[in-house]
Write an enzyme that holds these catalytic residues in place. Structure first.
Site, PDB file in Angstrom:
ATOM      1  N   GLU A   1      -2.693  -8.878   2.981  1.00 35.93           N
ATOM      2  CA  GLU A   1      -3.097  -9.374   4.303  1.00 35.93           C
ATOM      3  C   GLU A   1      -4.592  -9.249   4.543  1.00 35.93           C
ATOM      4  O   GLU A   1      -5.121  -9.823   5.503  1.00 35.93           O
ATOM      5  CB  GLU A   1      -2.319  -8.630   5.403  1.00 35.93           C
ATOM      6  CG  GLU A   1      -2.797  -7.235   5.728  1.00 35.93           C
ATOM      7  CD  GLU A   1      -2.383  -6.157   4.729  1.00 35.93           C
ATOM      8  OE1 GLU A   1      -2.676  -4.975   4.998  1.00 35.93           O
ATOM      9  OE2 GLU A   1      -1.758  -6.495   3.705  1.00 35.93           O
TER      10      GLU A   1
ATOM     11  N   CYS B   1       0.838  -1.203   0.000  1.00 34.45           N
ATOM     12  CA  CYS B   1       0.000   0.000   0.000  1.00 34.45           C
ATOM     13  C   CYS B   1       0.878   1.261   0.000  1.00 34.45           C
ATOM     14  O   CYS B   1       1.589   1.516  -0.949  1.00 34.45           O
ATOM     15  CB  CYS B   1      -0.996  -0.042   1.164  1.00 34.45           C
ATOM     16  SG  CYS B   1      -2.349   1.164   0.997  1.00 34.45           S
TER      17      CYS B   1
ATOM     18  N   HIS C   1      -3.871  -4.691  -0.443  1.00 36.58           N
ATOM     19  CA  HIS C   1      -3.499  -5.273   0.841  1.00 36.58           C
ATOM     20  C   HIS C   1      -3.582  -6.799   0.768  1.00 36.58           C
ATOM     21  O   HIS C   1      -4.671  -7.361   0.903  1.00 36.58           O
ATOM     22  CB  HIS C   1      -4.439  -4.779   1.938  1.00 36.58           C
ATOM     23  CG  HIS C   1      -4.256  -3.343   2.294  1.00 36.58           C
ATOM     24  ND1 HIS C   1      -3.342  -2.924   3.238  1.00 36.58           N
ATOM     25  CD2 HIS C   1      -4.860  -2.224   1.830  1.00 36.58           C
ATOM     26  CE1 HIS C   1      -3.397  -1.606   3.346  1.00 36.58           C
ATOM     27  NE2 HIS C   1      -4.311  -1.153   2.496  1.00 36.58           N
TER      28      HIS C   1
END
Length: 217
Positions: free
Chosen positions: A200, A94, A198
């Site tokens: 994650e 990001c 992202h």
């Protein structure tokens, strides 16, 4: 699980991964994802721990200018350049992707880390599209990229951003997303990897991407 995501990934042999802590948030979710994949993770701002790790992750949310000020104040800017030039796998996420480049329209006059060539631009306010861009988007993956090995042709990942990368060297672009304009959503160059989205927060697809990064350590 988002349609098109792969099944649960296998865990890699444990490595030491340093997540750079410069008070930019979003560290915990990255740490948990890497630990879930069986890795030893340290969240740190200590140069020795960063440079001594098997791999380095630069995450972040927030404003480009504020982040660069924090990095320079703590002298982490030079540590990041050393880590990026060391040959060990390095992943920006990001804001961490954006900081690796030269400048951003978000913070006029602020120089980025300039590890890679390119600029960060404001997403155009095209009719019907909301800014910031928040949500799932498919990617057009460049064939042969290591970060996306084994994934479907157009995987879905999760974005939260108002600014996007336009890389100077298109050979560095590993994936493109479209949201009012083509967005260079991921890059690969040598040991350097970065993604605007992202991983994650991208379910099993994101875990597969992180697992591919771990596999390079």
């Amino acid at each position: 699980m988002k349609n098109g995501a792969p099944g649960k990934t296998g865990k890699q042999f444990m490595k030491n991964i340093a997540i750079i802590d410069y008070d930019a948030g979003n560290l915990g979710s990255v740490q948990k994802a890497l630990e879930y994949l069986g890795q030893k993770v340290v969240v740190t701002k200590e140069p020795g721990e960063i440079l001594g790790a098997d791999g380095v992750v630069l995450p972040g949310v927030g404003a480009f200018g504020d982040a660069m000020e924090k990095l320079r104040r703590s002298r982490l800017d030079e540590v990041i350049r050393q880590a990026a030039g060391s040959g060990k796998p390095f992943l920006g996420i990001c804001l961490g992707l954006q900081l690796l480049f030269e400048s951003s329209e978000e913070s006029a006059g602020v120089q980025g880390l300039s590890v890679l060539r390119g600029k960060i631009l404001r997403i155009p306010e095209t009719a019907g599209l909301k800014i910031p861009h928040i949500g799932w988007n498919s990617l057009e993956v460049t064939p042969g990229t290591r970060l996306f090995r084994g994934l479907p042709e157009n995987p879905f990942v999760y974005f939260v951003h108002s600014y996007y990368l336009r890389a100077e060297n298109t050979a560095d672009v590993a994936a493109v997303a479209k949201y009012g304009t083509p967005i260079h959503a991921a890059v690969e160059r040598g040991n350097l990897f970065a993604c605007q989205f992202h991983p994650e927060k991208s379910g099993e697809t994101g875990l597969a991407i992180l697992n591919n990064f771990i596999g390079l350590l």
